[in-house]
Design a protein around this motif. Structure first.
Motif, mmCIF file in Angstrom:
data_model
loop_
_atom_site.group_PDB
_atom_site.id
_atom_site.type_symbol
_atom_site.label_atom_id
_atom_site.label_comp_id
_atom_site.label_asym_id
_atom_site.label_seq_id
_atom_site.Cartn_x
_atom_site.Cartn_y
_atom_site.Cartn_z
ATOM 1 N N ALA A 104 -0.253 -1.296 12.376
ATOM 2 C CA ALA A 104 -0.151 -1.165 10.908
ATOM 3 C C ALA A 104 1.317 -1.249 10.489
ATOM 4 C CB ALA A 104 -0.759 0.174 10.491
ATOM 5 N N PRO A 105 1.623 -2.090 9.497
ATOM 6 C CA PRO A 105 3.028 -2.281 9.098
ATOM 7 C C PRO A 105 3.540 -1.126 8.222
ATOM 8 C CG PRO A 105 1.601 -3.707 7.803
ATOM 9 C CD PRO A 105 0.705 -2.964 8.755
ATOM 10 N N VAL A 106 3.603 0.063 8.822
ATOM 11 C CA VAL A 106 4.006 1.261 8.070
ATOM 12 C C VAL A 106 5.532 1.344 8.039
ATOM 13 C CG1 VAL A 106 3.901 3.787 7.980
ATOM 14 C CG2 VAL A 106 1.892 2.478 8.743
ATOM 15 N N VAL A 107 6.070 1.466 6.826
ATOM 16 C CA VAL A 107 7.515 1.691 6.681
ATOM 17 C C VAL A 107 7.663 3.171 6.345
ATOM 18 C CG1 VAL A 107 9.619 0.991 5.479
ATOM 19 C CG2 VAL A 107 7.737 -0.657 5.775
ATOM 20 N N GLY A 108 7.959 3.978 7.363
ATOM 21 C CA GLY A 108 8.002 5.433 7.188
ATOM 22 C C GLY A 108 9.297 5.887 6.520
ATOM 23 N N GLY A 109 9.320 7.150 6.133
ATOM 24 C CA GLY A 109 10.516 7.727 5.505
ATOM 25 C C GLY A 109 10.890 7.027 4.210
ATOM 26 N N THR A 110 9.888 6.503 3.503
ATOM 27 C CA THR A 110 10.161 5.697 2.308
ATOM 28 C C THR A 110 9.331 6.210 1.141
ATOM 29 O OG1 THR A 110 10.543 3.807 3.759
ATOM 30 C CG2 THR A 110 10.128 3.297 1.454
ATOM 31 N N SER A 111 9.947 6.980 0.269
ATOM 32 C CA SER A 111 9.230 7.515 -0.901
ATOM 33 C C SER A 111 9.304 6.518 -2.040
ATOM 34 C CB SER A 111 9.881 8.812 -1.379
ATOM 35 O OG SER A 111 9.703 9.804 -0.421
ATOM 36 N N VAL A 112 8.174 6.222 -2.628
ATOM 37 C CA VAL A 112 8.183 5.366 -3.827
ATOM 38 C C VAL A 112 8.571 6.254 -5.004
ATOM 39 C CG1 VAL A 112 6.780 3.935 -5.360
ATOM 40 C CG2 VAL A 112 6.477 3.788 -2.869
ATOM 41 N N VAL A 142 0.888 -1.163 0.000
ATOM 42 C CA VAL A 142 0.000 0.000 0.000
ATOM 43 C C VAL A 142 0.926 1.213 0.000
ATOM 44 C CG1 VAL A 142 -1.806 1.240 1.275
ATOM 45 C CG2 VAL A 142 -1.703 -1.270 1.387
ATOM 46 N N ILE A 143 0.672 2.179 -0.897
ATOM 47 C CA ILE A 143 1.532 3.374 -0.911
ATOM 48 C C ILE A 143 0.760 4.525 -0.284
ATOM 49 C CG2 ILE A 143 3.042 4.848 -2.287
ATOM 50 C CD1 ILE A 143 2.785 2.860 -4.580
ATOM 51 N N GLY A 144 1.220 4.994 0.872
ATOM 52 C CA GLY A 144 0.589 6.131 1.538
ATOM 53 C C GLY A 144 -0.107 5.736 2.826
ATOM 54 N N ALA A 145 0.257 6.399 3.924
ATOM 55 C CA ALA A 145 -0.361 6.124 5.230
ATOM 56 C C ALA A 145 -1.217 7.286 5.696
ATOM 57 C CB ALA A 145 0.708 5.790 6.263
ATOM 58 N N GLY A 146 -2.051 7.821 4.775
ATOM 59 C CA GLY A 146 -3.130 8.717 5.176
ATOM 60 C C GLY A 146 -4.289 7.837 5.635
ATOM 61 N N HIS A 147 -5.475 8.440 5.848
ATOM 62 C CA HIS A 147 -6.578 7.622 6.363
ATOM 63 C C HIS A 147 -6.973 6.518 5.376
ATOM 64 C CE1 HIS A 147 -9.214 10.369 3.992
ATOM 65 N NE2 HIS A 147 -9.906 9.258 3.849
ATOM 66 N N ALA A 148 -6.870 6.803 4.049
ATOM 67 C CA ALA A 148 -7.321 5.809 3.063
ATOM 68 C C ALA A 148 -6.390 4.594 3.050
ATOM 69 C CB ALA A 148 -7.414 6.457 1.687
ATOM 70 N N VAL A 207 2.923 -0.867 4.307
ATOM 71 C CA VAL A 207 2.461 0.454 3.870
ATOM 72 C C VAL A 207 3.711 1.322 3.741
ATOM 73 C CG1 VAL A 207 0.972 2.421 4.381
ATOM 74 C CG2 VAL A 207 0.328 0.142 5.227
ATOM 75 N N LEU A 208 4.064 1.676 2.503
ATOM 76 C CA LEU A 208 5.242 2.526 2.299
ATOM 77 C C LEU A 208 4.796 3.984 2.350
ATOM 78 C CD1 LEU A 208 7.056 0.633 -0.631
ATOM 79 C CD2 LEU A 208 7.233 0.279 1.853
ATOM 80 N N GLU A 209 5.450 4.759 3.178
ATOM 81 C CA GLU A 209 5.023 6.150 3.421
ATOM 82 C C GLU A 209 6.253 7.058 3.404
ATOM 83 O OE1 GLU A 209 2.245 8.279 3.978
ATOM 84 O OE2 GLU A 209 3.921 9.673 4.150
ATOM 85 N N ARG A 210 6.193 8.110 2.591
ATOM 86 C CA ARG A 210 7.385 8.981 2.460
ATOM 87 C C ARG A 210 7.697 9.718 3.759
ATOM 88 N NH1 ARG A 210 5.478 14.482 1.164
ATOM 89 N NH2 ARG A 210 3.234 14.268 1.049
ATOM 90 N N GLY A 211 6.663 10.003 4.584
ATOM 91 C CA GLY A 211 6.903 10.660 5.871
ATOM 92 C C GLY A 211 6.512 9.719 6.988
ATOM 93 N N GLY A 212 5.510 10.157 7.774
ATOM 94 C CA GLY A 212 4.967 9.291 8.828
ATOM 95 C C GLY A 212 3.459 9.169 8.645
ATOM 96 N N VAL A 213 2.815 8.455 9.547
ATOM 97 C CA VAL A 213 1.353 8.301 9.491
ATOM 98 C C VAL A 213 0.701 9.700 9.450
ATOM 99 C CG1 VAL A 213 -0.641 7.636 10.906
ATOM 100 C CG2 VAL A 213 1.274 6.043 10.603
#
Ligand SMILES: Cc1cc2nc3c(=O)[nH]c(=O)nc-3n(C[C@H](O)[C@H](O)[C@H](O)COP(=O)(O)OP(=O)(O)OC[C@H]3O[C@@H](n4cnc5c(N)ncnc54)[C@H](O)[C@@H]3O)c2cc1C
Length: 426
Positions: free
Chosen positions: A94-102, A10-16, A33-39
């Motif tokens: 939630a398996p969020v991998v933060g600081g990770t820009s696709v 999943v790309i993006g850890a906003g609400h969606a 969940v790959l997220e360029r910043g944080g949740v």
């Protein structure tokens, strides 16, 4: 560089994106969940300080979570909503991998998809794009090349943060009107370029506008039911503000209120011409059109009140007063008016330079139906009017997330009950 293999990215850890992650977790589906910043990154870094949600707190429902605070009819601040999202993510780890820009998404040779981030490569069978409905702020012609200080609304923080002097605000939907109001209260001279917008009273017959939108079935209306999907997807945000305290001028923030506050109302910004901003002479027609749309919706509400027998349960109908804008200049010399700053609230354009798959239309937007794209295995959530009218709202993401996860995990597309096609009215 490390290569990872996972069933779903999943790309993006906003609400969606988090709504999808919650449902994938529930289905035992392996994912990250790959997220360029944080949740909730955009709520942390791309909202102004005073922003409160437009939607009442009871409309903050996500899969497995809903608002249980003390004021369901109030409006969360951006930072309160951010904290809710962080708690939501933590509630199911939630398996969020933060600081990770696709940086790129393309097809890999083994039928999977390859996602390159700054350091790693991820291979996945399914990818869900949840990078948000907003791409890059729309910059009207001429502004990009001017020596004005141009601040898109997602970079605006507060009045003190802007250079001193007057401000031209472009766009009169929710963001533009709220920012113009805040700047005028801070003593700035404000010129507001008014484009297409949707006027809406905060409360009508005693109830919140969103209560009526839900009650009359407007939010559940699907894209299959509207006469023109392109027009429906281009609808402007409602001219509303989420204020918890009673306000001396009432809780409506419309052009009449801004005019009373001293904001100079002009038509649509046409460009810059030798140190002056030029505007279309369309303010009266734009205002009249916004009023017509508002009254069409309030007619729907009044009919609903009659048909549902609510007449004794809600207040009598009192429509917002008609606003006739004063004559508007079509040319405003910026320097002599002390205007050195422009705040842009004129909408966004799609921006997916990293998507190297044939899923975009000519405008660069993701082409989708109910979250499925032309490339099997690639899904999207959180688009404006993705399937339901409320798809782009926090409260609506749960429906699209359920559809996407049902298809991704079981190959099933849930039924959506077709109703009669209707004309769009608010
Ligand atoms: C000013 C404003 C006020 C709003 N108020 C309301 C409201 O009151 N109620 C309501 O229901 N809706 C509101 N909305 C609309 C909507 O709910 C928000 O836009 C919401 O943030 C969209 O959520 P999302 O999860 O789809 O996308 P986003 O919140 O935008 O999340 C997308 C995430 O993807 C990440 N991302 C993007 N690109 C990449 C990449 N290449 N690699 C990795 N990560 C990436 C971003 O960092 C971000 O965290 C508002 C919108 C705005 C702009």
């Amino acid at each position: 560089m490390t290569t990872h293999t996972v069933d779903t990215v999943v790309i993006g850890a906003g609400h969606a994106g988090l709504a999808v992650s919650r449902l994938l977790t529930q289905h035992g589906q392996e994912h990250v969940v790959l997220e360029r910043g944080g949740v909730g990154e955009r709520w942390r870094t791309e909202r102004w300080d005073s922003l409160h949600l437009l939607t009442p707190s009871w409309m903050t429902r996500l899969p497995g979570w809903y608002y249980t605070g003390p004021d369901p009819d109030g409006y969360l601040s951006a930072s309160q909503f951010l904290r809710s999202l962080q708690r939501y993510a933590a509630s199911f780890a939630a398996p969020v991998v933060g600081g990770t820009s696709v940086r790129s998404l393309r097809a890999a040779r083994d039928g999977r998809f390859a996602l390159h981030t700054d350091g790693d490569t991820w291979h996945a069978r399914h990818v869900v794009l949840a990078t948000g409905p907003h791409g890059t702020p729309h910059v009207p012609a001429g502004l990009a090349r001017s020596d004005l200080h141009v601040v898109p609304s997602n970079r605006y923080r507060n009045a003190e943060d802007l250079p001193s002097g007057g401000v031209l605000v472009v766009g009169a939907s929710a963001s533009g009107t709220q920012i113009a109001d805040e700047l005028a209260r801070a003593g700035r001279d404000v010129v507001l370029a008014v484009g297409r917008h949707t006027r809406m009273p905060r409360r009508y017959r005693g109830m919140d506008a969103f209560w009526w939108l839900e009650r009359t079935g407007r939010l559940a209306r699907t894209i299959d039911e509207v006469a023109d999907p392109d027009v429906a997807r281009r609808e402007t945000s409602l001219q509303l503000v989420g204020r918890n305290q009673p306000h001396p001028h009432g809780s409506d923030l419309d052009l009449a209120a801004l005019h009373r506050r001293g904001v100079l109302l002009c038509g649509r910004l046409q460009g810059l011409d030798g140190g002056a901003a030029t505007f279309a002479a369309d303010l009266p027609t734009t205002v009249a059109s916004a009023d017509r749309t508002m009254h069409r919706f309030l007619d729907v509400v009044d009919r609903h009140v009659e048909e549902a027998g609510l007449t004794r349960e809600v207040l009598p109908a009192r429509r917002p007063t008609r606003f006739t804008p004063p004559p508007a200049p079509t040319r405003v010399p910026l320097e002599s008016q002390g205007i050195r700053t422009v705040v842009l609230a004129a909408g966004y354009r799609p921006d997916h330079p990293w998507v190297q798959l044939p899923i975009l239309d000519r405008s660069g937007a993701v082409e989708q139906y109910r979250g499925l794209t032309r490339v099997p295995g690639i899904y999207v959530v959180g688009q404006r009017f993705q399937h339901r009218r409320d798809s782009g709202f926090i409260d609506g993401a749960r429906h699209d997330a359920r559809t996407v996860v049902a298809h991704l995990s079981r190959g099933v597309l849930p039924e959506s009950a077709p109703r009669a096609r209707e004309e769009s009215a608010a």
